[in-house]
Every structure is written in structure tokens, then in C-alpha cells.
Write an enzyme that holds these catalytic residues in place. Structure first.
Site: not given
Lengths: 52, 747
Positions: B30, B436, B619, B623
């Protein structure tokens, strides 16, 4: 009619002042943290200073 | 667990000689945190300034004295419950900030001009009995405002139009610039010849509208980038560098250089490519290759950045890219795939390519036909220019960016961060989804799979004990109760387990022998890739099976994708057996295992040759080439850095639901973009004949232009509205905080 000759430029001058103020505040980085600025207005850091 | 990270490498020196560093902050909940942090840091010696940016969740520190002790700051923040990590500001991010500022400045000028010119124009329109001298005066003042304002605020459009024309192309900025310049030129001429009509208001209003859309687009992108950069900084691990005198010091990865000696402890990821000097460990390389079986390494072996050190301390030497390592191969493939990806032609560009010549031809034929009908050259020219002014593509130029802003804002709130401008349009086109397996369909880190069979109180106790250990298996146990308090006084025995006294009885968590429950675990241990952790508290015992399991909503997500008519394929670098098991569990018929990065790219090329538009989701480092080669790509937030950089968007959260949300949002956005384009074309089809007939006055032009822009903008806002039945309700903003906590780097 003649009154317009200086009222219109005067109105524009006032508007231009507002524009200049905005550009200045933009360059001063006042729009970098809008959420924080909203909260900072409520800070009571001055109260603490008075107590100290 | 204090981390003495040496951040001097990331500090920048400003003009006055002060050193500055920017930190990403985690744990701010906050606005009161601003004051708490700033007040606490006031007491740190030598610190000149500390300022929190609450919107970006960042803290900037400034100091001059060389004696400044950074550790004092991070220690103070840590004790208050915040985590701060410095990051290198990407050059792209500061460029983006500069562009946003420039657009805002232009917008301010254009807005000022619009308001004042409009005030004068309205007086002319409504003041029926205004004498000619007053009207000329008002037009003259309008010219004095509009001309310099346009010269300043129109620059973004003029520059882009000029660049396009020089490259012998047409973009949307060409008709915009032409419309603005022609209307100004004609208005000046009309003012000088004391004619009744001037279009200064149209020109400035057009600029103001377009600048607003561009600014909002830019601001949204900047915000997304800032959040992505923060998440990256909070996740970036520090590496433990061993100095020549043997001193150990944590440094950011950017500070590592070839030849440095680095120590990696159990539970940490290997920070850079290199060769092991001493120590043995088994490595989980699933983030690198997709392989789930652990690899045992010892002195002399080559290791890759991103591998998770499971159980041993390793000392390694960082090596420069030699040109033949796995990473070099991947980088070459990514580069090739990126170069091969044809430049996507955006919807708005496609429309404006047709639109601009069409409008210009229409204006020319209007000119010629009025001349043929016997009108004077002046009147015919005025009509043709009025036609160009009214068809100046204001609504057309707003149609796509307005939807883009609303849709990417909605996706941002749903936990999807878009990397590229045209990702939404490409996402809307896909008909095939390639997944994947490791780390994408499965959780990136191992999880307990038999939690249901264990008594909850016992499991909670085990999780509390696990919080004292950094071992990857212990982290899996701790995950079950992420907010449970750690047990005080726990003692870890390296490579065996953790032990502590609870209620006067010894509790132990670790391997079966350590807990004395070999017999119970022997049967379980035989099951494939799974690891078994034993837990004992007095007489009560439990055997926990840990393995990479499917994400909790993987099945629902695959079903939802199939429902939308998408073909789902799994391409994994893991061995065939685990891939088959996962595919069967998910009901996916098309799958392939044991694929090298180049094989994945080749498979995607084959799909493209069949005319398929593929969404790739992955990921791992392996890849990355496939992500770059696909029509469009997504990556989870825990993906390797190189994979995230290659993906078009990154999604947050534990689940896969954001994938479905993203595709739905993209499809809705495309529908709205088309609607908007149709609306703005409709407006032109009504306005253009009016202009050709010579009926267009500046008043009608102003009303038509502003109302069409407003309609298009309001329609675009629908892209930001959330449907109540959306699965995206699962992934909300709080995930950002949650993830940042959970992915705390092991140091």
C-alpha cells in the site's frame, strides 16, 4: 470590437502560461509516479518534523 | 540468509558525480509503504537520496561517498519485509520513456491549440451577424496558434510519413500529414483572401485526437515493460563469486566475466556456462534441454546456465562462448528464425495501403469533374481539398490503437504481459497450439504428488520443517504450505535432511535412512523419475513422492483450446516415455519426444508449409528457437530469460488459464478492430460525397470528425471489459506479488 484586440491575446497568454507550467512539470518528472504522488499528498511528515 | 550482494557494477554516475542505482521492490502492498521505506532509509549513513516510485514499484538510491555501504540498505529493507534487487535499465525502456514524454508534450501543445482555436471558430460559426473584420481577425489569430502548434505537435506524423515516402511506401501517416498540411495551407489562403471558411480547428483537433491515442498506446506499453523488467530483476539470481584470495561475494550475473570462479550450492541455479573445477552434484537440466532425468556431473564436465544444482556444492570456472556450445547453437537458431520471420503486415497498414491511393484518386477526380462542369479553378481546388480534409483518416488511425490499448490493459490485469505490438493481431489468427512439456505443461519445479494421501497436520509440520532448507526437494514440500512459519532451531545436515525438536519430540525430514524409515520408502523409490522424501515425527511417519507434475489446470486448458477448434500438439525435448505419459494424461493425440531445438523448428516450418498458423508455448532454453520461429509465441513467467525474450508475450501465475484468456481477448480485439475499421470507412463513405458535392462547411467537418473518433474510441473500450465467465479470473494481479515471493532466488 476594439476590446477584443487585447482581450483575445490576453486570454491566449493565460492559456500559454498554463501550457508552459504543464511542460515544466512534465520535464521536472512530476508525471513519473502518479500513484505515489496521490499518496504523498496525504503524508504527515511535516507533523513529525514539528514534534521533533 | 543475509546476502551481501555487490551492486557497484550496476550503479551509474550522473552529471554531478553522484552514483545512482535503481532497485525493483517486492513486498509493497500500500501507499504507506512509501513513507515507511523512505523514513527508514533516512538514517542510513552516506545515502544522499532514496525515493520510491510507487507506480513502478521501484526505489532509486543516490550516494556520493565511496564509504557507502549497500548492505546496510538491503538489510534494513529485508528486516521490514521488503526485497530489493537492482536491475540494469534496458536501453529500450529509457528510449520508450523519452518517446512517451515527447508524445505528451506534443499532446499538450495540440490540446492547447485545439481548445483555443475551437473557441474562436465557434464564435465565427455561431456569430451570425459578425462583421468581416472581426471574422478575419479571428481567423488570423487561429492561424497564429495553429501554424506553430502543428509545426511542433505534428512532428511524429510528419517524420513517419516522410520516412515511409522515402522508402517508397505508404503508411497511415501519409494521408494524415497530407490532410493536416493541406487544410492549413487552404485555411491560410482563405484567411488572406477574406473568405468565410477556415479549417484550422479540424487540423489541430485531428492532431490532438491522434496524439492522445498514440500516447496511451505508448504509456500502456511502457507500464507493461516496467512490470516485466521488475519481475526479471526480482527473479535474477546473484552468483557467488570466489575472489583470488578465497573471499566469497555475491554479485549480479551481469558482473560475471569469463575466467571467474563461481560457487553453486544445492538448490541454486548454475549462473553461467562453464566448466566444473571441483565438487560433484546431480543437475536438473529441464530448463535447458527439457530432459527431466537428472545428470550427474563432476570436475571437468561442462555445465550450462539455468541448470538446477540438486545436491552438491560445485566450484566452476565461467567460460566465454566458444562458438560450439549448446547456447551458441541455440542463439544461432534464434537469430535464423527471427530473420526468417516475415515482417507481419498489420491490419491498419493493410487498410491504409488501399485507403490512401483510393482517397487521393477520388480527390483528383472531384477536382477534374468540377473543372469539367465549368467551376473556377479556385472552387474546384477548395472542393478537392475539403474532400481530403474530411477523409483524413482520424477514425481510421484510432480504430486499431484504441482497441490495442483497451485489450492490452485488460490482459495486463489478467496477468499477461505483451512483448510486441502486433502480438494481439497474430494471436487472433492461430489455428494450432504447440506446447513444450517440461516446465510448460508441467510445473517448473518438482511438486509433491501424493499430498492427498497424507494427514494434513503431519504434512503441515513437514512443510514448516522444510522451510529451513534450501534443497529443491525440501522446497517442494515447503510449497504445500507456502506461508507456514519455519520451525525455530532446525538443523540441516548437508545431503541428508533437516531435524528439529517439535513439542519435545524429534521431527526429521530427509532421505529414508536419515529418518529411519527405509522399509516404507523402498517400494516407492522404485518408481521412475520420482524422488521420495521421508518425514518422521515421533512415531508418525510419511513418505512423500516428489516429481514434476502437470500444472493443475493443464487438462482443462487443453480441453478449452480443443473446444475453440484449435489443434493441440506437444513437442518435447524430454525422453519419449514421460512425454507419452503426459500426452495420454492430457488427452493429446499428437506428440513427439526427444526433439532437439532444431527438430522443433523444423516441425514448425513443416506446419507453416501446410498453411498452419502456430502458437508456440514454451519455457526452456531449448524452446527459444521454436518460440522465435512460430507465428506467435507465449512463455510462462518462470521461463528462461532467452525464451522470454523470444516470446511475444509472457503470462504470470501457476496455471495455464491465461493462455485461453489471451486467445479469447485477441480474437475479441480483432473483431473490434474490424468493426472499428468498418465504422470509420462508413463515416468516410457518408462524408466524402458531401465534400465532393461542395456542401461541407468547417462546422460539419468538425462535428463529423470528432463524432466518428468518439464512436470508434467508445467501441474500442469494449475490449477492456471483462466477461464474467472468463477463466482468466484465476490469474489476477495479486499473482505478480505472489510469484515474485515464491520464485525468490536461492542465495
Amino acid at each position: 470590437m476594439n476590446v477584443l484586440l487585447f482581450l483575445v491575446p490576453l486570454a491566449l497568454l493565460l492559456g500559454a502560461l498554463g501550457l508552459a507550467a504543464f511542460v515544466w512539470s512534465l520535464n521536472a518528472g512530476q508525471y513519473e509516479d502518479l500513484e505515489g504522488a496521490a499518496a504523498r499528498a496525504l503524508a504527515d511528515d511535516d507533523v513529525e518534523d514539528a514534534r521533533a | 540468509m543475509t546476502m551481501d550482494v555487490d551492486f557497484s557494477a550496476l550503479a551509474t554516475r550522473d552529471r554531478n558525480g553522484a552514483l545512482r542505482v535503481e532497485l525493483a521492490l517486492d513486498g509493497m502492498t500500500c501507499a504507506a509503504c512509501i513513507f515507511e521505506i523512505e523514513a527508514a532509509l533516512k538514517a542510513v549513513p552516506d545515502l544522499v537520496a532514496a525515493r520510491v516510485n510507487y507506480a513502478d514499484r521501484r526505489l532509486s538510491l543516490e550516494w556520493t561517498a565511496p564509504t557507502f555501504d549497500f548492505a546496510a540498505v538491503s538489510e534494513r529493507l529485508r528486516r521490514m519485509g521488503y526485497r530489493a534487487r537492482p536491475f540494469e535499465r534496458e536501453s529500450g525502456e529509457s528510449a520508450e520513456r523519452e518517446i512517451a514524454r515527447r508524445l505528451l508534450r506534443c499532446l499538450a501543445v495540440a490540446g492547447f491549440a485545439t481548445v483555443n482555436v475551437m473557441m474562436l471558430s465557434e464564435a465565427v460559426w455561431l456569430g451570425g451577424d459578425m462583421d468581416e473584420a472581426t471574422r478575419d481577425f479571428f481567423h488570423g489569430v487561429s492561424a497564429l496558434i495553429a501554424l506553430p502548434a502543428t509545426a511542433f505537435a505534428g512532428q511524429p506524423f510528419f517524420a513517419s510519413a516522410f520516412a515511409a515516402l522515402r522508402a517508397r511506401r505508404l503508411n497511415i501517416d501519409v494521408p494524415i500529414s497530407l490532410g493536416v498540411l493541406l487544410s492549413l495551407a487552404m485555411s491560410v489562403y482563405e484567411t488572406l483572401t477574406h473568405a468565410p471558411h477556415a479549417y484550422f480547428d479540424s487540423a489541430t483537433m485531428l492532431l490532438a485526437f491522434l496524439l492522445l491515442a498514440r500516447y496511451l498506446d505508448c504509456a500502456m506499453r511502457r507500464k507493461t515493460r516496467a512490470v516485466a523488467a521488475n519481475l526479471a530483476a526480482l527473479r535474477a539470481p546473484a552468483a557467488c563469486r570466489i575472489a583470488a584470495d578465497g573471499a566469497q561475494n555475491y554479485v549480479p550475473l551481469a558482473a560475471l566475466a569469463p575466467g571467474d570462479r563461481v560457487l553453486t550450492r544445492p538448490g541454486e541455479r548454475i549462473p553461467a556456462d562453464g566448466v566444473i573445477l571441483s565438487g560433484e552434484a546431480s543437475l536438473d537440466e529441464s530448463l535447458v534441454t527439457g530432459e527431466t532425468r537428472r545428470r550427474c556431473v563432476s570436475a571437468g564436465d561442462t555445465v550450462y546456465a539455468g541448470a538446477l544444482n540438486f545436491d552438491g556444492a560445485l566450484t566452476m570456472r565461467v567460460q566465454a562462448a566458444a562458438g560450439d556450445s549448446l547456447i551458441d547453437e541455440i542463439e544461432r537458431l534464434v537469430e535464423k528464425a527471427t530473420a526468417a520471420r516475415s515482417r507481419y503486415l498489420r491490419l491498419a497498414d493493410r487498410v491504409s495501403r488501399l485507403y490512401a491511393p483510393l482517397v487521393h484518386l477520388a480527390a483528383l477526380s472531384a477536382l477534374l469533374s468540377w473543372l469539367a462542369a465549368g467551376a473556377s479553378l479556385h472552387d474546384a481546388l477548395v472542393t478537392a481539398i475539403a474532400m481530403l480534409i474530411v477523409t483524413c483518416p482520424c477514425a481510421l488511425a484510432l480504430a486499431v490503437p484504441a482497441v490495442q490499448v483497451a485489450a492490452s490493459g485488460a490482459l495486463f490485469r489478467a496477468g499477461v504481459l505483451l512483448n510486441s505490438d502486433d502480438a494481439l493481431e497474430r494471436l487472433a489468427e492461430i489455428d494450432t497450439v504447440v506446447f513444450d512439456k517440461t516446465g510448460t505443461l508441467t510445473t517448473p519445479e518438482p511438486r509433491i504428488v501424493n499430498a492427498q494421501e497424507i494427514e494434513p497436520t503431519l504434512l503441515e509440520l513437514a512443510a514448516r520443517l522444510a522451510h529451513s532448507s534450501r534443497h529443491p526437494l525440501a522446497r517442494a514440500v515447503a510449497c504445500e504450505y507456502p506461508y507456514a512459519a519455519a520451525i525455530e532451531g532446525a538443523r540441516e545436515e548437508q545431503g541428508a535432511g533437516v531435524v528439529a525438536m517439535v513439542d519435545g519430540v524429534e521431527a526429521s525430514l530427509g532421505d529414508a535412512r536419515f529418518c529411519g524409515v527405509e522399509r516404507d520408502c523402498a517400494a516407492l523409490a522404485a518408481r521412475g523419475d520420482a524422488s521420495v522424501i521421508a518425514f518422521r515425527h515421533g512415531e508418525r511417519t510419511a513418505a512423500l513422492i516428489v516429481r514434476q507434475s502437470l500444472r493443475y489446470d493443464a487438462r482443462e486448458t487443453i480441453e478449452a483450446l480443443a473446444d475453440r477448434g484449435l489443434r493441440v500438439i506437444i513437442l518435447s525435448g524430454d525422453r519419449v516415455e514421460p512425454v507419452e505419459a503426459a500426452a495420454r494424461a492430457l488427452g493429446v493425440a499428437e506428440w513427439r519426444g526427444a526433439m532437439k531445438p532444431a527438430d522443433k523448428v523444423a516441425r514448425l516450418e513443416a506446419l507453416r508449409a501446410q498453411g498452419r498458423k502456430v502458437l508456440m508455448i514454451g519455457d526452456g532454453i531449448n524452446d527459444a528457437p521454436a518460440l522465435a520461429a512460430a507465428h506467435v509465441s507465449l512463455s510462462p513467467i518462470d521461463a528462461a530469460e532467452i525464451a522470454q525474450a523470444a516470446a511475444d508475450a509472457v503470462f504470470l501465475g501457476e496455471g495455464l488459464a491465461p493462455i485461453v484468456t489471451t486467445i479469447d481477448a485477441a480474437r475479441r480485439a480483432r473483431a473490434l478492430m474490424r468493426q472499428n475499421l468498418a465504422l470509420s470507412l462508413l463515416y468516410n463513405m457518408i462524408a466524402a460525397p458531401l465534400a465532393i458535392a461542395g456542401l461541407l462547411t468547417p462546422l460539419i467537418a468538425a462535428i463529423a470528425m470528432s463524432s466518428s473518433s468518439l464512436i470508434v474510441t467508445l467501441n474500442a473500450l469494449r475490449a477492456g471489459r471483462r466477461r464474467s465467465d472468463e477463466p482468466g479470473a484465476l490469474a489476477r494481479k495479486d499473482h505478480m506479488h505472489h510469484i515474485a515471493v515464491e520464485k525468490e532466488s536461492p542465495a
